[in-house]
Motif scaffolding. Structure first.
Motif, short mmCIF file in Angstrom:
data_model
loop_
_atom_site.label_atom_id
_atom_site.label_comp_id
_atom_site.label_asym_id
_atom_site.label_seq_id
_atom_site.Cartn_x
_atom_site.Cartn_y
_atom_site.Cartn_z
N PHE A 145 30.80 39.30 39.49
CA PHE A 145 31.95 40.20 39.49
C PHE A 145 33.22 39.60 40.05
N THR A 146 33.16 38.32 40.43
CA THR A 146 34.38 37.70 40.96
C THR A 146 35.51 37.67 39.94
N ALA A 147 35.13 37.57 38.65
CA ALA A 147 36.17 37.56 37.60
C ALA A 147 36.91 38.90 37.56
N LEU A 148 36.22 39.98 37.93
CA LEU A 148 36.86 41.29 37.93
C LEU A 148 37.96 41.38 38.99
N LEU A 149 37.85 40.53 40.02
CA LEU A 149 38.85 40.50 41.08
C LEU A 149 39.99 39.54 40.77
N THR A 150 39.75 38.57 39.91
CA THR A 150 40.73 37.49 39.75
C THR A 150 41.28 37.33 38.34
N ASP A 151 40.57 37.80 37.32
CA ASP A 151 40.99 37.59 35.93
C ASP A 151 41.75 38.82 35.44
N SER A 152 43.07 38.77 35.51
CA SER A 152 43.87 39.94 35.14
C SER A 152 43.72 40.30 33.67
N ALA A 153 43.49 39.33 32.82
CA ALA A 153 43.33 39.60 31.39
C ALA A 153 42.08 40.45 31.14
N LEU A 154 41.05 40.21 31.92
CA LEU A 154 39.78 40.91 31.72
C LEU A 154 39.88 42.38 32.12
N THR A 155 40.70 42.69 33.12
CA THR A 155 40.74 44.05 33.67
C THR A 155 42.11 44.70 33.56
#
Length: 591
Positions: free
Chosen positions: A123-133
Motif C-alpha cells: 500500500f505504499t504506492a497509495l501514499l506516494t503515487d498521485s496518479a494511482l489515487t
C-alpha cells in the motif's frame, strides 16, 4: 465525531484485534462518501472482513461498492503479499545455495515482521503515487503500519550485505533484505505518514484498563517516530440505560467508567470520541450507518428467549491439566483477552489442590500481584523483566559477535538488536530457565513467546539446531527448550480468545504459526462470554446471541478441546474470586 472534523486525505485506524477498527473504518468511509466525497477504503488486516461487512467480494483490486455512491474498496491480502515478497527474495538463490540455507532464509521470512513489511510494500504506492489515487478525496486505511514496521523502514541501507555475510542475528531484519531498490519510495511514504496536513491516525480502544494501557504504548511508539496527529476512539461503551435493571450490565458499566476515569496521562491530551456499544452485528449498510450516529440504537433482543449455553468450563480443563501432577502450562493470545487473569486462576486452583506451582509472566502490564492480591500455599510467583533480559542479551551478542566487526558492522548489528524479536528471544532464554522446573512441578506461563519467535530460535539460531549437531551422533540424551514445548506430555498450550470474529481469526492464525513450530495447542479458552451468563439487558442478550457463531466455530473448526468462561459481574481479583472462577459452580456465575 471529532476525528472526522476537517478530515485530511489519509485516515488510518489502528488497534488490537476485536476493538472494532474495521467497523469504524467502514462507517467512516460511508459517512465521507455520503457527504459527497470520493473515498477509497483499504484494508491490510490479515483477518479482513471488509467484503463481508459490505456483502460483496472485494479482494486485491479496487472495487466499487455498488450500494454506496462515491465509495470503492481494496483488500490487500497480507499473506499473499508476504508469499510474493518471499518468492522475490528467495527465488534468485534457490538452486544456487544449499537447501538447508534456503530453508533457513524462508523460515526467517515466515513471521509477522515479513507480513507487516510486505503489506506496507503493497500500500505504499497509495501514499506516494498521485496518479494511482488522484480520483479520491480520502483514503481510509483499516490497520495502520505499526511503529515497529516504520522504524525498520527507517534503518540504514546496507542490510542485504550485512545479512548475507552472516553478521546479523535472529531478528526481524531478514525481511528487509529485498528492500534496497525501493528506499526512496518508502522514505516518501513515511514522510506522508508524518505529515499532519495529509494524515490522521485513529487509535481505537475499548473501555478496559489493559486495552487503554496498550493504546498508550502504541501512541508513544508512533509519536516518537513523528506520527503525532493522533485521535483516540473508545469503542463499544455500554449505554447508561442498559445498566438500570441488570446487575451484570450495571457492573460492566461501572468498570468501564472506572477505566475511562483512569485513562493513561499520555492519552488524556488527545482528542477523544466515544462510540456506544450496539446490540447488532456490524454487517450491512444500515448497521454501519448507525455506528457513528448520535441516535441511540434500539436493541431487538427483548422478545428473544435467553441463551441457554451448555459448554465445557474451566474446571474441566484444569482436571485434564492436573492429571500428570506436573508440567508446563503456557497461555497465549492477543492483548486484552484476559491471559493474566486466567493464568492466575489456573495456578491458584492447581495450588489449592496441593500441587506445587510456579506462576511466571513477562508482561510489563500484567500486574500479577494485583490480580492475586494474596497468597496460597505451594504457589510461587515470579516476573521476568523484558527490559533487563533484553539488555543482557544485547550485551552478550555485542561482546561476542560484535567484537569481531568493524564500526559499520557493529552499528548495523546494534540496529538488528533493537527489533522486537530480540526482546522475545531474550525473554525466551530467561523462560528456558523456568521451563526446566516443569519436570517436577507445574509452571504456568503468562505471555509466552510467539510461534514466529520459536521458529527463529529453531531455524536461524542455532540453539536447538546446534545441540542437534553436537549431540546427534554422540548417543547421549539431551533436551532443548523447544523440544520441551513440542512434547505434549510435558507442555499444554492454551490459546485464549474472545467470542468475537477478529479475536477468533487471530487465535486461529496463532495456532497455525505454532503448528509450524511443531507445537500443537492443547485447548482454547473463550473468555468473558456473555452467552455463558444470565442477563436481562436487551442489548447484552442480543450480544449473547451474536457470540454463538464464534463459539461454534471454535468448537467445531479450531479446537481439540475448549472451555467457555463467563463475563463476571466483578473483576476476578484476589485468591477467593480466582478460585470461584475455576470452581465447579463457576459457569453461569455472577459472582
Amino acid at each position: 465525531m471529532k476525528f472526522l472534523d476537517q478530515a485530511p486525505r489519509f485516515l488510518f485506524f489502528t488497534g488490537k484485534g476485536g476493538v472494532g477498527k474495521t467497523s469504524i473504518a467502514c462507517a467512516t468511509a460511508i459517512q465521507l462518501a455520503d457527504a459527497g466525497r470520493q473515498v477509497l477504503l483499504v484494508s491490510t488486516d490479515p483477518a479482513s472482513n471488509v467484503g463481508q461487512v459490505f456483502g460483496t467480494a472485494i479482494g486485491n483490486r479496487i472495487t466499487a461498492i455498488a450500494a454506496v455512491s462515491n465509495l470503492a474498496a481494496l483488500e490487500i491480502d497480507p499473506q499473499a503479499a508476504a508469499q510474493a515478497y518471499r518468492d522475490r527474495i528467495v527465488g534468485p538463490v534457490r538452486g544456487m545455495l544449499p537447501e538447508t540455507v534456503v530453508a533457513g532464509i524462508e523460515e526467517q521470512l515466515s513471521g509477522a515482521c515479513t507480513t507487516e513489511i510486505a503489506a506496507f510494500d503493497e500500500f505504499t504506492a497509495l501514499l506516494t503515487d498521485s496518479a494511482l489515487t488522484s480520483d479520491y478525496d480520502h483514503i481510509v486505511f483499516d490497520t495502520a503500519p505499526t511503529g515497529h514496521t516504520i522504524r525498520l523502514l527507517q534503518l540504514p541501507g546496507a542490510w542485504s550485505g550485512f545479512l548475507e555475510t552472516g553478521k546479523g542475528d535472529a531478528s526481524c531484519l531478514g525481511p528487509l533484505a529485498g528492500l534496497e531498490k525501493q528506499r526512496a519510495q518508502y522514505k516518501a511514504a513515511v514522510e506522508a505518514l508524518a505529515d499532519t496536513q495529509r494524515t490522521r491516525l485513529m487509535l481505537v480502544a475499548r473501555a478496559q484498563q489493559a486495552t487503554l494501557r496498550e493504546v498508550a504504548h502504541t501512541h508513544k511508539e508512533l509519536a516518537s517516530i513523528g506520527l503525532s496527529q493522533q485521535y483516540l476512539i473508545v469503542n463499544g461503551i455500554l449505554p447508561d440505560s442498559e445498566a438500570e435493571n441488570d446487575p451484570l450490565a450495571a457492573a460492566i458499566h461501572e468498570r468501564e467508567q472506572a477505566a475511562l476515569n483512569a485513562v493513561p496521562a499520555v492519552l488524556q491530551q488527545l482528542p477523544c470520541d466515544y462510540v456506544p456499544l450496539k446490540p447488532f452485528n456490524l454487517v450491512g449498510l444500515p448497521a454501519l450507518r448507525q455506528l457513528l450516529s448520535a441516535t441511540p440504537a434500539q436493541a431487538q433482543a427483548s422478545i428473544d428467549p435467553a441463551v441457554e449455553l451448555d459448554e465445557p468450563g474451566l474446571p474441566e480443563l484444569i482436571d485434564g491439566i492436573a492429571k500428570n501432577g506436573h508440567g508446563l502450562v503456557m497461555l497465549m493470545g492477543k492483548g486484552g483477552v484476559g491471559k493474566t487473569t486466567l493464568a492466575a486462576a489456573i495456578a491458584v486452583e492447581l495450588a489449592r489442590r496441593g500441587l506445587l506451582v510456579h506462576l511466571t509472566t513477562s508482561d510489563p502490564a500484567a500486574h500479577l500481584s494485583e490480580t492475586l492480591n494474596g497468597t496460597i500455599g505451594s504457589l510461587n510467583v515470579s516476573r521476568i523483566d523484558p527490559h533487563t533480559e533484553t539488555e543482557r542479551y544485547r550485551q552478550h551478542i555485542l561482546e561476542t559477535k560484535g567484537a569481531k566487526l568493524d564500526a559499520q558492522g557493529r552499528a548495523l548489528l546494534e540496529e538488528d538488536l533493537r527489533s522486537p524479536c530480540t526482546e522475545e528471544i531474550a525473554v525466551f532464554q530467561a523462560f528456558s530457565q523456568v521451563i526446566r522446573e516443569a519436570g517436577k512441578k507445574f509452571v504456568v506461563m503468562d505471555t509466552a513467546p510467539t510461534g514466529h519467535t520459536l521458529l527463529l530460535l529453531d531455524a536461524t539460531g542455532a540453539y536447538h539446531r546446534e545441540i542437534n549437531r553436537q549431540m546427534g551422533s554422540s548417543g547421549l540424551h539431551y533436551t532443548t527448550p523447544l523440544m520441551r514445548l513440542q512434547d505434549p506430555e510435558l507442555t499444554k498450550v492454551l490459546i485464549v480468545t474472545l467470542a468475537e470474529t477478529t479475536p477468533v481469526l487471530e487465535a486461529a492464525n496463532l495456532q497455525a504459526d505454532l503448528n509450524r513450530a511443531g507445537i500443537k495447542p492443547w485447548a482454547w479458552i473463550i473468555n468473558n462470554s456473555i452467552a455463558a451468563t444470565s442477563v436481562t439487558s436487551p442489548l447484552l442478550r442480543q450480544r449473547a446471541m451474536n457470540e454463538l457463531r464464534e463459539i461454534n466455530a471454535v468448537a467445531n473448526q479450531h479446537a481439540r478441546r475448549y472451555a467457555v468462561v463467563p463475563l463476571l459481574r466483578h473483576e476476578p481479583v484476589g485468591v477467593e474470586r480466582l478460585l470461584a472462577l475455576t470452581g465447579e459452580n463457576s459457569r453461569h456465575s455472577e459472582s
